[in-house]
Design a protein around this motif. Structure first.
Motif, mmCIF file in Angstrom:
data_model
loop_
_atom_site.group_PDB
_atom_site.id
_atom_site.type_symbol
_atom_site.label_atom_id
_atom_site.label_comp_id
_atom_site.label_asym_id
_atom_site.label_seq_id
_atom_site.Cartn_x
_atom_site.Cartn_y
_atom_site.Cartn_z
ATOM 1 N N ASP A 142 0.797 -0.984 0.152
ATOM 2 C CA ASP A 142 -0.369 -0.129 -0.371
ATOM 3 C C ASP A 142 0.881 1.547 -0.155
ATOM 4 O OD1 ASP A 142 -2.241 -1.496 0.236
ATOM 5 O OD2 ASP A 142 -1.933 -1.836 1.795
ATOM 6 N N LEU A 143 0.832 1.927 -1.067
ATOM 7 C CA LEU A 143 1.375 3.441 -0.898
ATOM 8 C C LEU A 143 0.995 4.879 -0.296
ATOM 9 C CD1 LEU A 143 3.554 4.844 -2.655
ATOM 10 C CD2 LEU A 143 1.738 5.920 -3.813
ATOM 11 N N VAL A 144 1.442 5.022 0.886
ATOM 12 C CA VAL A 144 1.194 6.238 2.159
ATOM 13 C C VAL A 144 1.916 6.864 1.706
ATOM 14 C CG1 VAL A 144 -0.776 4.311 2.442
ATOM 15 C CG2 VAL A 144 1.434 4.794 3.616
ATOM 16 N N TYR A 145 1.405 8.260 2.153
ATOM 17 C CA TYR A 145 2.489 9.512 2.582
ATOM 18 C C TYR A 145 2.230 9.218 4.409
ATOM 19 C CZ TYR A 145 2.634 11.931 -1.439
ATOM 20 O OH TYR A 145 2.557 12.959 -3.084
ATOM 21 N N VAL A 146 3.880 9.481 4.677
ATOM 22 C CA VAL A 146 3.238 9.941 5.773
ATOM 23 C C VAL A 146 3.888 11.053 6.170
ATOM 24 C CG1 VAL A 146 4.702 8.456 8.479
ATOM 25 C CG2 VAL A 146 3.655 7.044 6.095
ATOM 26 N N SER A 147 3.802 12.373 6.909
ATOM 27 C CA SER A 147 4.072 13.545 7.090
ATOM 28 C C SER A 147 5.689 13.471 7.622
ATOM 29 C CB SER A 147 2.947 14.466 7.679
ATOM 30 O OG SER A 147 2.547 13.774 9.102
ATOM 31 N N GLU A 148 5.377 12.636 9.066
ATOM 32 C CA GLU A 148 6.569 12.493 10.094
ATOM 33 C C GLU A 148 7.131 10.666 10.573
ATOM 34 O OE1 GLU A 148 6.310 15.166 13.389
ATOM 35 O OE2 GLU A 148 4.454 16.576 12.594
ATOM 36 N N GLN A 149 7.719 10.457 9.017
ATOM 37 C CA GLN A 149 7.835 9.111 9.752
ATOM 38 C C GLN A 149 9.394 9.068 9.876
ATOM 39 O OE1 GLN A 149 6.103 6.001 7.998
ATOM 40 N NE2 GLN A 149 8.453 5.082 9.865
ATOM 41 N N PRO A 150 8.922 8.120 11.619
ATOM 42 C CA PRO A 150 10.232 7.965 12.053
ATOM 43 C C PRO A 150 11.748 6.891 11.283
ATOM 44 C CG PRO A 150 7.967 7.297 13.320
ATOM 45 C CD PRO A 150 7.857 7.860 11.851
ATOM 46 N N ILE A 151 12.170 7.358 11.410
ATOM 47 C CA ILE A 151 13.658 6.816 11.170
ATOM 48 C C ILE A 151 14.410 6.557 12.112
ATOM 49 C CG2 ILE A 151 15.619 7.369 9.396
ATOM 50 C CD1 ILE A 151 13.096 7.743 8.096
ATOM 51 N N SER A 152 14.359 6.913 12.917
ATOM 52 C CA SER A 152 15.519 6.488 14.371
ATOM 53 C C SER A 152 14.414 6.463 16.027
ATOM 54 C CB SER A 152 16.387 6.630 14.843
ATOM 55 O OG SER A 152 17.009 8.157 13.929
ATOM 56 N N TYR A 153 14.770 6.021 16.282
ATOM 57 C CA TYR A 153 13.825 6.432 17.962
ATOM 58 C C TYR A 153 14.529 6.325 18.635
ATOM 59 C CZ TYR A 153 9.331 4.209 16.948
ATOM 60 O OH TYR A 153 8.285 3.573 16.188
ATOM 61 N N ALA A 154 13.908 7.668 19.827
ATOM 62 C CA ALA A 154 14.926 8.597 20.423
ATOM 63 C C ALA A 154 15.452 8.059 21.554
ATOM 64 C CB ALA A 154 14.039 9.527 21.658
ATOM 65 N N GLN A 155 16.694 7.532 22.279
ATOM 66 C CA GLN A 155 18.251 6.330 22.933
ATOM 67 C C GLN A 155 19.210 7.535 23.199
ATOM 68 O OE1 GLN A 155 18.110 3.349 20.546
ATOM 69 N NE2 GLN A 155 18.063 4.067 18.703
ATOM 70 N N ASN A 156 19.269 7.265 24.077
ATOM 71 C CA ASN A 156 20.951 7.622 25.234
ATOM 72 C C ASN A 156 20.955 8.889 24.671
ATOM 73 O OD1 ASN A 156 21.585 4.517 25.240
ATOM 74 N ND2 ASN A 156 22.732 4.697 22.932
ATOM 75 N N GLY A 157 19.346 9.617 24.921
ATOM 76 C CA GLY A 157 20.273 11.262 25.174
ATOM 77 C C GLY A 157 19.353 11.564 23.502
ATOM 78 N N LYS A 158 19.738 10.886 22.490
ATOM 79 C CA LYS A 158 20.047 11.307 20.747
ATOM 80 C C LYS A 158 18.329 11.717 20.810
ATOM 81 C CE LYS A 158 21.261 9.885 16.069
ATOM 82 N NZ LYS A 158 21.717 8.798 15.494
ATOM 83 N N PRO A 159 17.618 11.698 20.553
ATOM 84 C CA PRO A 159 16.629 13.110 19.833
ATOM 85 C C PRO A 159 16.026 11.561 19.262
ATOM 86 C CG PRO A 159 17.825 14.044 18.812
ATOM 87 C CD PRO A 159 18.350 13.858 19.531
ATOM 88 N N ALA A 160 14.541 11.324 18.372
ATOM 89 C CA ALA A 160 14.085 11.124 17.528
ATOM 90 C C ALA A 160 14.173 11.323 16.177
ATOM 91 C CB ALA A 160 13.103 10.250 17.774
ATOM 92 N N GLU A 161 14.632 10.758 14.937
ATOM 93 C CA GLU A 161 14.782 11.521 13.716
ATOM 94 C C GLU A 161 13.047 11.145 12.798
ATOM 95 O OE1 GLU A 161 17.205 11.256 9.556
ATOM 96 O OE2 GLU A 161 17.934 9.712 11.568
ATOM 97 N N LYS A 162 12.969 11.903 12.671
ATOM 98 C CA LYS A 162 11.940 12.156 11.233
ATOM 99 C C LYS A 162 11.944 12.358 10.300
ATOM 100 C CE LYS A 162 9.026 11.146 15.647
ATOM 101 N NZ LYS A 162 7.664 12.207 16.476
ATOM 102 N N LYS A 163 11.272 12.656 9.577
ATOM 103 C CA LYS A 163 10.675 13.041 7.946
ATOM 104 C C LYS A 163 9.733 12.985 7.128
ATOM 105 C CE LYS A 163 13.858 10.306 5.481
ATOM 106 N NZ LYS A 163 14.740 10.441 3.952
#
Length: 564
Positions: free
Chosen positions: A252-273
């Protein structure tokens, strides 16, 4: 509609704010109609019940000095459990203390099968153990394993811990205006039959930061020795099942406006795009004896709704602003109600949307209150309103007065002010719960109580493609037409969605994603609203993996998102 993991995180974030976070744990006095009066022979426990209690108190020595303050025998179905149960409540509060000081002491709730004595549920809230910190994973698993061995003895070897570790919290007041939290990590144990796991019906054991067992649940546990299980020697091969499964795959082809690429861990914030992705449909199981596909997800019918959005965005940054908006928008007065605020800091750790919630609870005993609870949820970074929830009192008259068409008009009218002016059409999802009822269910035994609200879900398409994390939900009271719920998840300003003309084909995406699919042979025994299927099944299902995968439609690359 299919919800990808990023959309589920948005929903989860808002669900955290849909109910009061803090409740006192003083036992409630149940209405006489809720509890069957025990016959004379039911006034005391059976020997099996007492043995289970003795075993529990040996496993958790801290409970030995507690005293029983509430004891009820219940024959009515409780949480879908078909047999009678004993409901027990213990405390370490001395008899000499005032009732008002109850919350300063420990509270223990137990449920046991009245016939077999089996422990079904335990919840411990000890103020001295309260902590917002989670235990280390090894500590949680070690302590849970010891507890299972203490309860089950030699049969504990038939139970094996699952890979996934759950997390949760409970909250309460201490009777002095302070808020307490009990963070817990949960280990789930599955029965193993013929060296194969029973995928559903787990036992869960929850452990706090210091290694205390604070919660246990086993309502759905099945004694494997009393069931005729399908023979694993008669199944189709893994290769045959994999071919059937992969042939059924759809992308299924869908848009995700804020797709997580990585989750917050070890003090590093989550990456979304913003991304355009291919995600898998839900297949369910492959019957291991017949090769038949079970539980394949059906597409939900959508109704096109023409709209002309007004582009309003409500910002609420304080209790005062929230109260003013409630009064202006809905005529709701909250003076005198108990107020609570929650910053939901755990959302950041879990990679969820960071939110704030404001709640007003009407505790008045005078007459019928105008509401029981009203809550507002806002985005922590922008203060934008994303959720409104109103719970009306049960005592009011609830006869249906408005039709679904009238309610639909009210829902759309309530939503239009907050819609993007660029949107001209929404897709209204028409859900038919009856279609999800398995054939083996006796519908005459299902709860006939009708929902008191209409619930409308509106989905958004841009460039003809569904945006999975841009959606709206409106609840309308059936009796009065009052708006009882608003969930607003618009596209955030400044987001540019990828060009849909420059993508790989669905076939290419399907070929790439197949490398991520592994099946496993398991037993399942379906349940629905307290009813169990006539017999268990032996099925192939997709093997659980930490995180999830999807295909970047713009590049054709396989993207793996892990929580570790």
């Amino acid at each position: 509609m299919k919800l990808n993991p990023s959309m589920m995180t948005v929903i989860a974030a808002c669900l955290l704010a849909s109910a009061p976070a803090w409740t006192t744990h003083q036992p409630t006095v149940q209405a006489a109609s809720d509890v069957k009066k025990a016959e004379s022979q039911k006034n005391d426990y059976s020997r099996d019940v007492q043995n289970s209690l003795d075993k529990l108190f040996e496993a958790i020595p801290e409970l030995k000095g507690y005293r029983l303050i509430d004891k009820k025998y219940k024959e009515d179905s409780f949480r879908g459990y078909s047999s009678p149960i004993w409901s027990l409540h213990y405390t370490n509060m001395p008899k000499t203390d005032e009732k008002e000081e109850y919350d300063a002491y420990s509270s223990v709730s137990l449920k046991l099968d009245a016939h077999t004595g089996r422990l079904l549920f335990m919840d411990i809230q000890n103020p001295a153990w309260a902590s917002a910190d989670y235990p280390e994973e090894k500590l949680a698993r070690d302590k849970a394993s010891i507890f299972i061995e203490d309860l089950f003895g030699t049969t504990a070897k038939q139970l094996k811990a699952g890979q996934k570790l759950g997390k949760g919290k409970a909250g309460s007041g201490d009777g002095k205006g302070n808020k307490l939290e009990w963070a817990r990590s949960t280990v789930k144990y599955h029965s193993h039959i013929n060296d194969l796991p029973l995928s559903n019906n787990p036992i869960s054991v929850s452990v706090d930061h210091a290694g205390h067992i604070i919660r246990y649940e086993a309502y759905d546990f099945i004694d494997p020795s009393k069931v005729n299980w399908p023979d694993p020697k008669k199944v189709i091969t893994l290769e045959e099942a994999s071919k059937i499964y992969k042939d059924k795959l759809k992308m299924d082809l869908v848009y995700v406006s804020e797709q997580p690429i990585s989750y917050a861990q070890n003090g590093k914030p989550a990456e979304k795009k913003p991304m355009l992705i291919y995600q898998l449909n839900t297949i369910g199981w492959i019957d291991a004896l017949t090769g038949k596909v079970i539980g394949e997800e059906a597409e939900l019918a959508g109704e096109g709704v023409r709209v002309k959005g007004e582009g309003k965005s409500i910002k609420i940054a304080s209790r005062e602003q929230g109260e003013k908006w409630l009064k202006t928008q809905f005529g709701i007065d909250v003076p005198g109600a108990t107020f609570e605020y929650d910053d939901h800091k755990d959302n950041l750790l879990e990679g969820l949307q960071t939110i704030e919630s404001y709640r007003w609870m009407n505790d008045s005993n005078k007459g019928t209150p105008a509401f029981e609870l009203v809550s507002l949820t806002t985005d922590e970074q922008s203060d934008r309103l994303i959720g409104f929830n109103l719970i009306l009192p049960d005592q009011r008259k609830t006869e249906q007065k408005i039709s679904v068409e009238e309610a639909k008009k009210k829902a759309i009218a309530a939503l239009v002010p907050y819609l993007d002016p660029a949107l001209t059409e929404l897709s209204l999802i028409v859900e038919t719960p009856e279609a999800d009822i398995p054939e083996w269910v006796d519908k005459n035994k299902l709860d006939k109580e009708e929902d008191k609200e209409y619930s409308f879900t509106f989905l958004v398409k841009r460039n003809g493609i569904e945006v999975s994390d841009e959606s709206y939900m409106v609840g309308v009271d059936k009796a009065t037409g009052t708006i009882t719920e608003l969930n607003l998840h618009p596209l955030n300003p400044g987001i540019t969605l990828p060009d849909p003309k420059k993508i790989v084909s669905a076939e290419e995406a399907k070929e790439t994603i197949q490398q991520e699919i592994d099946l496993e042979l398991v037993y399942v025994w379906e349940q629905y609203d307290g009813q169990r299927a006539p017999e268990p099944q032996l099925v192939y299902q997709r093997k659980w993996k930490n995180g999830y995968s999807f295909i970047d439609a713009s590049t054709g690359e396989l993207v793996k998102v892990s929580r570790q």
